[in-house]
Design an enzyme around this catalytic site. Structure first.
Site, PDB file in Angstrom:
ATOM      1  N   THR A  48     -11.310  73.279  61.192  1.00  0.00           N
ATOM      2  CA  THR A  48     -11.556  72.035  62.516  1.00  0.00           C
ATOM      3  C   THR A  48     -10.993  72.488  63.731  1.00  0.00           C
ATOM      4  OG1 THR A  48     -12.728  70.551  60.547  1.00  0.00           O
ATOM      5  CG2 THR A  48     -13.084  70.279  63.440  1.00  0.00           C
TER       6      THR A  48
ATOM      7  N   SER B  10      -8.102  73.009  55.537  1.00  0.00           N
ATOM      8  CA  SER B  10      -9.050  72.070  56.054  1.00  0.00           C
ATOM      9  C   SER B  10     -10.372  71.497  55.575  1.00  0.00           C
ATOM     10  CB  SER B  10      -8.742  71.556  57.470  1.00  0.00           C
ATOM     11  OG  SER B  10      -8.254  70.188  57.366  1.00  0.00           O
ATOM     12  N   LEU B  11     -10.630  72.002  56.670  1.00  0.00           N
ATOM     13  CA  LEU B  11     -12.723  72.817  56.263  1.00  0.00           C
ATOM     14  C   LEU B  11     -13.353  73.436  55.633  1.00  0.00           C
ATOM     15  CD1 LEU B  11     -15.539  71.683  57.256  1.00  0.00           C
ATOM     16  CD2 LEU B  11     -15.060  72.654  59.293  1.00  0.00           C
TER      17      LEU B  11
ATOM     18  N   ASP C 195       0.687  63.767  55.018  1.00  0.00           N
ATOM     19  CA  ASP C 195      -0.635  64.231  55.344  1.00  0.00           C
ATOM     20  C   ASP C 195      -1.088  63.229  56.466  1.00  0.00           C
ATOM     21  OD1 ASP C 195      -2.996  65.295  56.637  1.00  0.00           O
ATOM     22  OD2 ASP C 195      -2.847  67.223  55.525  1.00  0.00           O
TER      23      ASP C 195
ATOM     24  N   HIS D 192      -0.330  67.557  58.104  1.00  0.00           N
ATOM     25  CA  HIS D 192      -1.741  68.355  57.693  1.00  0.00           C
ATOM     26  C   HIS D 192      -1.416  70.136  58.392  1.00  0.00           C
ATOM     27  CE1 HIS D 192      -5.517  68.883  57.198  1.00  0.00           C
ATOM     28  NE2 HIS D 192      -5.649  69.317  58.340  1.00  0.00           N
TER      29      HIS D 192
END
Length: 276
Positions: A45, A110-111, A229, A256
């Protein structure tokens, strides 16, 4: 998940070939580097193929690397208001087809890990090895809902505040302490980020659910969790690994955005998995 700043990200030492093509009402862009066995990297993202993965490129010097940008990011222009995981998967596969990739190894962050999971489930014949970094099965838990709603709201109303929040929750204390002029970093992020795209991607994060895809993943899979994270619950990596048959779980002792903060540590884990 985010594109923190041109000041922070590691720059690739090579000049990527940039390609664009039309796909379902959008213009999709991607970066291509090197030669050898194909590998495809999917950003998170608010990031793009350069911001998230430039630091990883030295670890992939012997590979042909494709870094597509999906809707809302970087080289890609897609006016679609409500994004879906399937639309992003189609854009990534479209880039692979445009570049002439047949089968390939796949890395998602991630995304991008959710996109990669669904892609591997829908196209098992295309994906040989899979790496999921800082990923999550669903954004439906209360904390994720609070966070992604907040991101989407700030992206539309107060990008400066969201830039600061990204830095505070994405990186470690020590890393931020070593940057120097954080105000310049924030200004750079505000000026250089696609905030409408970040809002649309954050709203997609709210709806992500790949629980039904995990059982269909056939690729040899490595899940990399970030132990400290603050954006994605580290337990989400355990859930991903538990849901994919034969998946191996490894940990990075970082935040993260460890992929950007300590790309060598992440790269060493990826190299080990790809060499198997």
């Amino acid at each position: 998940m985010h594109h923190p700043s041109r000041h922070i990200k590691s720059e690739s030492k090579t000049m990527s070939k940039i390609e664009k093509f039309n796909h379902d009402g959008a213009v999709i862009g991607y970066r291509e580097d090197g030669s050898g066995r194909p590998i495809l990297l999917i950003h998170g993202t608010g990031g793009d193929g350069a911001a998230n993965f430039n630091g990883l490129m030295p670890c992939l010097a012997d590979r042909r690397v494709l870094r597509p940008d999906y809707a809302g990011s970087g080289l890609t222009q897609d006016p679609t208001g409500v994004l879906t995981l399937d639309r992003l998967v189609a854009q990534v596969i479209g880039a692979a087809d445009h570049a002439g990739f047949g089968t390939f190894d796949l890395v998602g962050f991630s995304l991008g890990a959710a996109v990669a999971t669904r892609l591997a489930a829908l196209h098992p014949e295309r994906v040989e090895r899979l790496v999921l970094i800082g990923g999550f099965v669903t954004g439906a838990d209360p904390r994720s809902q609070l966070q992604f709603q907040h991101w989407a709201h700030l992206a539309r109303t107060d990008p400066d505040a969201l830039a600061r929040l990204m830095l505070l929750t994405g990186f470690s204390r020590d890393f931020l302490s070593g940057i120097g002029d954080l105000e310049a970093v924030v200004s750079d992020m505000v000026a250089g980020s696609n905030w409408d795209g970040i809002a649309r991607q954050s709203e997609l994060d709210l709806r992500v659910d790949v629980s039904g895809d995990l059982g269909a993943v056939k690729a040899r899979t490595l899940v990399i969790g970030n132990r400290f994270d603050q954006m994605v619950d580290p337990a989400a990596s355990e859930a991903l690994a538990n849901g994919i048959e034969g998946a191996v779980l490894a940990w990075v002792e970082g935040p993260h955005l460890a992929l950007m903060e300590t790309p060598e540590a992440v790269g060493n884990l990826i190299q080990g998995h790809l060499a198997v």
